[in-house]
Design an enzyme around this catalytic site. Structure first.
Site, PDB file in Angstrom:
ATOM      1  N   GLU A 140      -9.826  -1.081  25.502  1.00 42.31           N
ATOM      2  CA  GLU A 140     -10.149  -1.012  23.969  1.00 42.31           C
ATOM      3  C   GLU A 140     -10.644  -0.291  22.862  1.00 42.31           C
ATOM      4  O   GLU A 140     -11.837  -0.029  22.984  1.00 42.31           O
ATOM      5  CB  GLU A 140     -11.312  -2.558  24.178  1.00 42.31           C
ATOM      6  CG  GLU A 140     -11.312  -3.408  24.671  1.00 42.31           C
ATOM      7  CD  GLU A 140     -12.235  -4.177  24.620  1.00 42.31           C
ATOM      8  OE1 GLU A 140     -13.893  -3.426  24.917  1.00 42.31           O
ATOM      9  OE2 GLU A 140     -12.548  -5.273  25.063  1.00 42.31           O
TER      10      GLU A 140
ATOM     11  N   TYR B  48     -27.346   9.123  14.139  1.00 41.11           N
ATOM     12  CA  TYR B  48     -26.965   9.700  15.482  1.00 41.11           C
ATOM     13  C   TYR B  48     -27.108  10.796  15.539  1.00 41.11           C
ATOM     14  O   TYR B  48     -26.903  11.586  17.041  1.00 41.11           O
ATOM     15  CB  TYR B  48     -25.534   8.955  16.549  1.00 41.11           C
ATOM     16  CG  TYR B  48     -24.848   8.093  16.464  1.00 41.11           C
ATOM     17  CD1 TYR B  48     -25.721   6.848  16.952  1.00 41.11           C
ATOM     18  CD2 TYR B  48     -23.627   6.788  15.291  1.00 41.11           C
ATOM     19  CE1 TYR B  48     -25.371   5.490  16.694  1.00 41.11           C
ATOM     20  CE2 TYR B  48     -23.613   6.129  14.960  1.00 41.11           C
ATOM     21  CZ  TYR B  48     -24.118   4.889  15.372  1.00 41.11           C
ATOM     22  OH  TYR B  48     -24.112   3.279  15.299  1.00 41.11           O
TER      23      TYR B  48
ATOM     24  N   CYS C 240     -32.537   9.033  -1.210  1.00 38.90           N
ATOM     25  CA  CYS C 240     -34.001   9.401  -2.026  1.00 38.90           C
ATOM     26  C   CYS C 240     -35.221   8.794  -0.049  1.00 38.90           C
ATOM     27  O   CYS C 240     -35.225   8.525  -0.337  1.00 38.90           O
ATOM     28  CB  CYS C 240     -34.402   8.426  -2.476  1.00 38.90           C
ATOM     29  SG  CYS C 240     -34.200   8.631  -4.416  1.00 38.90           S
TER      30      CYS C 240
ATOM     31  N   TYR D  47     -15.765   3.883  12.371  1.00 40.28           N
ATOM     32  CA  TYR D  47     -17.868   3.884  11.955  1.00 40.28           C
ATOM     33  C   TYR D  47     -17.817   4.408  10.731  1.00 40.28           C
ATOM     34  O   TYR D  47     -19.241   4.633  10.990  1.00 40.28           O
ATOM     35  CB  TYR D  47     -18.023   4.369  13.253  1.00 40.28           C
ATOM     36  CG  TYR D  47     -17.761   3.546  14.789  1.00 40.28           C
ATOM     37  CD1 TYR D  47     -18.006   2.280  14.882  1.00 40.28           C
ATOM     38  CD2 TYR D  47     -16.506   4.404  15.473  1.00 40.28           C
ATOM     39  CE1 TYR D  47     -17.385   1.413  16.110  1.00 40.28           C
ATOM     40  CE2 TYR D  47     -16.625   3.768  16.343  1.00 40.28           C
ATOM     41  CZ  TYR D  47     -17.116   2.200  16.593  1.00 40.28           C
ATOM     42  OH  TYR D  47     -16.361   1.498  18.300  1.00 40.28           O
TER      43      TYR D  47
HETATM   44  N1  LLP Z   1     -15.986  -2.787  23.404  1.00 38.81           N
HETATM   45  C1  LLP Z   1     -16.346  -2.796  23.540  1.00 38.81           C
HETATM   46  C2  LLP Z   1     -17.009  -3.777  24.091  1.00 38.81           C
HETATM   47  C3  LLP Z   1     -17.148  -2.332  22.681  1.00 38.81           C
HETATM   48  O1  LLP Z   1     -18.796  -1.921  22.403  1.00 38.81           O
HETATM   49  C4  LLP Z   1     -17.147  -0.715  21.553  1.00 38.81           C
HETATM   50  C5  LLP Z   1     -17.935  -0.031  21.026  1.00 38.81           C
HETATM   51  C6  LLP Z   1     -15.188  -0.484  22.140  1.00 38.81           C
HETATM   52  C7  LLP Z   1     -14.773  -0.982  22.641  1.00 38.81           C
HETATM   53  C8  LLP Z   1     -14.943   0.970  20.587  1.00 38.81           C
HETATM   54  O2  LLP Z   1     -15.375   2.092  21.748  1.00 38.81           O
HETATM   55  P1  LLP Z   1     -14.775   3.269  21.099  1.00 38.81           P
HETATM   56  O3  LLP Z   1     -13.614   2.855  21.515  1.00 38.81           O
HETATM   57  O4  LLP Z   1     -15.267   3.445  19.689  1.00 38.81           O
HETATM   58  O5  LLP Z   1     -15.377   4.195  21.387  1.00 38.81           O
HETATM   59  N2  LLP Z   1     -21.738   3.088  16.467  1.00 38.81           N
HETATM   60  C9  LLP Z   1     -20.987   3.986  16.932  1.00 38.81           C
HETATM   61  C10 LLP Z   1     -20.464   3.376  18.694  1.00 38.81           C
HETATM   62  C11 LLP Z   1     -20.709   2.060  18.233  1.00 38.81           C
HETATM   63  C12 LLP Z   1     -19.486   1.745  18.834  1.00 38.81           C
HETATM   64  C13 LLP Z   1     -19.435   0.875  20.389  1.00 38.81           C
HETATM   65  N3  LLP Z   1     -18.879  -0.559  20.814  1.00 38.81           N
HETATM   66  C14 LLP Z   1     -20.590   5.123  16.267  1.00 38.81           C
HETATM   67  O6  LLP Z   1     -20.352   5.893  15.527  1.00 38.81           O
HETATM   68  O7  LLP Z   1     -20.468   6.247  17.082  1.00 38.81           O
END
Ligand code: LLP
Length: 421
Positions: free
Chosen positions: A275, A318, A346, A375
Site C-alpha cells: 500500500e 511534523y 497569522c 500529503y
Molecule cells: N497503509 C496504511 C494503512 C497507512 O496508514 C498509510 C499511511 C499508508 C498505507 C501509506 O503510507 P506511505 O506509503 O504513504 O508512507 N500525513 C503524514 C503521513 C501519514 C501516513 C498515514 N498512513 C505525512 O505527511 O508525512
C-alpha cells in the site's frame, strides 16, 4: 528521479514551463507529473516481479480523481480509509475487487457501501469491528473478505506522529492476540478470512523495521495455517520513505524493498499486496508559490510567500523538510543568503523553513516546493478563508487543471446563516 527539471534555466513540469502554468492558473498551485506517477508505480511492480502481487496506492496521500484514474489505468489497486475515499475510487473507475479498506474506525455505512459496491477486502483492526462487519454483511446476505491487521510491536524509527506499529499505537490487534481473533473471525457467519495485514508507519528510511515486521507476519502465516486458517493473501502495508532533502542520503530503493519481501515471504505461496502512497505520489508533485514580499527582520530576512500552512501543512505539523527552489534557475556559484520562508497565515507556525539558504529572490518571483505530491493537497484546509489551491496535471507538453480554485463566493455561500441570527 522525477520530471521537474530545469531546461534552459526554467523549471519545467515534464515539457511544460512552470511559469506558463502560473500565468494560466495563478499561484499558488500544485502540479503533478503523470510520467513520475507512472515511473514510481512501475518501480514497485518491477521490484515484485515473480511474486503474485497487487500494488494498492494509498489514496490518502493524493486522492485527486485524475491521479487515481491514471494509476488505476496502469493496473493499480487502491487502499482507502474512508467511505469518501471509497466513493472517489469508484468514481474514478477503480473496480471494487481492486480496493482494500483500511482504518480503525469503519462505520456501518462505510461497511455497507463497500460490501454492496464491491470490495477486495477489509483490513480489520479490532474485534468489535469484526463483529460489526459480520453483522452488516449478514444483514445484506453477503460475506465480507477480511484480513486482520496485526500490530507487530516494531519501532519503525520514523516521526512519532506517523509511526503505527508499536503496541502503544491505536492500530491493529496485538500480534499476541492473533490466535484468538482469527479463531473468533472463523466462527462469524458474515466473515471470510483471506489473509493478514500489517503497516508499521510512514516515511521509513531503513529496511530493518520492515524486515522485523514481515518476519513476524511470516511466522504468523505458518502458525495460522497450522490452525486451519486459509491465509492466502498478505497485505504488507506502505511506508517506504522518499528523499525529501536532496543533499541527504537517499532511503532504500523499491528494488531493495521488493527483494526483502521476496526473501521473507516469497516462498509462502501467497498473494502479496502493498500500500505505498508517498513513494508513488510524493515526488510526482510540486507546490508552486509566488513571493509576495522580502522583509528584513531583526537579524533575519523573511521570504513571504502566497502559499501557507493551510496549503502544505507538513512543515508546521511534523517539522518536515521540503526542498524549496526558485523556478528560474540560479546561476552557478551565485551567493546564497539565509531566509525564513513563511506564509501569510497569522500564526508563527506558518513557517516552511528557517534560515534556509536561497539565491537572491525578489517579489513576484516563483518558487517550487519539491516532493509535495503526497500529503500536500489532501491535507489542505481553508484556514484564514484561503481557498483550496488548484491542482494541475501534466503529461508531456499538455497540462490541465484537475481541481480548480474555488471562488470566495463558493466558499462563503456554503455557510448558512439561520433566520434567527
Ligand atoms: N497503509 C496504511 C494503512 C497507512 O496508514 C498509510 C499511511 C499508508 C498505507 C501509506 O503510507 P506511505 O506509503 O504513504 O508512507 N500525513 C503524514 C503521513 C501519514 C501516513 C498515514 N498512513 C505525512 O505527511 O508525512
Amino acid at each position: 528521479m522525477d520530471h521537474f527539471l530545469y531546461r534552459d534555466g526554467i523549471l519545467h513540469a515534464e515539457d511544460v514551463p512552470v511559469p506558463r502554468i502560473a500565468a494560466s492558473v495563478g499561484t499558488p498551485f500544485y502540479v503533478y507529473s503523470t510520467a513520475t506517477l507512472t515511473r514510481h508505480y512501475h518501480l514497485f511492480k518491477d521490484a515484485l516481479v515473480g511474486i503474485d502481487n497487487l500494488v494498492c496506492f494509498a489514496m490518502k496521500s493524493n486522492s485527486n480523481q485524475a491521479v487515481i484514474a491514471h494509476l488505476a489505468g496502469l493496473g493499480a489497486g487502491m487502499d482507502v480509509v474512508s467511505g469518501g475515499e471509497y466513493a472517489r475510487a469508484r468514481a474514478a473507475g477503480v473496480p471494487g475487487d481492486r480496493i482494500v479498506f483500511s482504518g480503525v474506525g469503519k462505520t456501518e455505512n462505510e461497511m455497507r457501501a463497500a460490501l454492496t459496491g464491491g470490495i477486495r477486502q477489509f483490513n480489520v483492526e479490532s474485534e468489535p469491528e469484526l463483529d460489526r462487519l459480520s453483522a452488516v454483511a449478514t444483514s445484506l446476505g453477503l460475506t465480507a473478505p477480511i484480513t486482520v491487521r496485526v500490530n507487530p510491536d516494531v519501532d519503525a524509527k520514523t516521526h512519532e506522529k506517523i509511526a503505527t506499529g508499536k503496541s502503544d499505537n491505536k492500530f491493529g490487534i496485538p500480534i499476541s492476540r492473533a490466535d484468538a481473533v482469527y479463531a473468533h473471525a472463523a466462527a462469524l457467519p458474515g466473515i471470510e478470512v483471506v489473509g493478514i495485514d500489517v503497516h508499521i508507519g510512514s516515511q521509513l528510511t531503513d529496511l530493518a523495521p520492515f524486515e522485523a515486521a514481515y518476519q513476524k507476519v511470516r511466522d504468523l502465516t505458518l502458525h495460522l495455517r497450522a490452525q486451519g486458517h486459509a491465509i492466502r493473501r498478505l497485505d504488507l502495508g506502505g511506508g517506504l520513505g522518499i528523499p525529501y532533502e536532496r543533499s541527504n542520503t537517499a532511503p532504500p530503493l523499491p528494488t531493495e524493498y521488493g527483494a526483502l519481501i521476496k526473501r521473507v515471504v516469497g516462498d509462502l505461496d501467497v498473494e502479496v499486496e502493498i500500500e505505498p502512497g508517498r513513494l508513488i505520489s510524493g515526488n510526482a508533485g510540486i507546490l508552486v508559490a509566488g513571493v509576495i514580499y522580502v522583509k528584513q527582520g531583526e537579524g533575519r530576512d523573511f521570504l513571504i510567500l502566497d502559499a501557507a500552512m493551510n496549503d502544505l501543512i507538513r512543515p508546521a505539523m511534523y517539522g518536515a523538510w521540503h526542498d524549496i527552489v526558485p523556478v528560474v534557475e540560479p546561476e552557478v556559484g551565485v551567493d546564497q543568503a539565509p531566509y525564513d520562508i513563511v506564509g501569510p497565515v497569522c500564526e508563527t507556525g506558518d513557517t516552511f523553513a528557517k534560515s534556509r539558504p536561497m539565491p537572491p529572490v525578489a517579489p513576484g518571483d516563483l518558487v517550487a516546493f519539491r516532493s509535495a505530491g503526497a500529503y500536500g493537497a489532501v491535507m489542505a484546509s481553508e484556514y484564514n478563508t484561503r481557498p483550496l489551491i488548484p491542482e494541475v496535471m501534466v503529461k508531456n507538453e499538455h497540462f490541465a487543471v484537475i481541481r480548480p480554485r474555488p471562488t470566495f463566493d463558493e466558499i462563503i455561500n456554503r455557510d448558512i446563516v439561520p433566520e434567527w441570527v
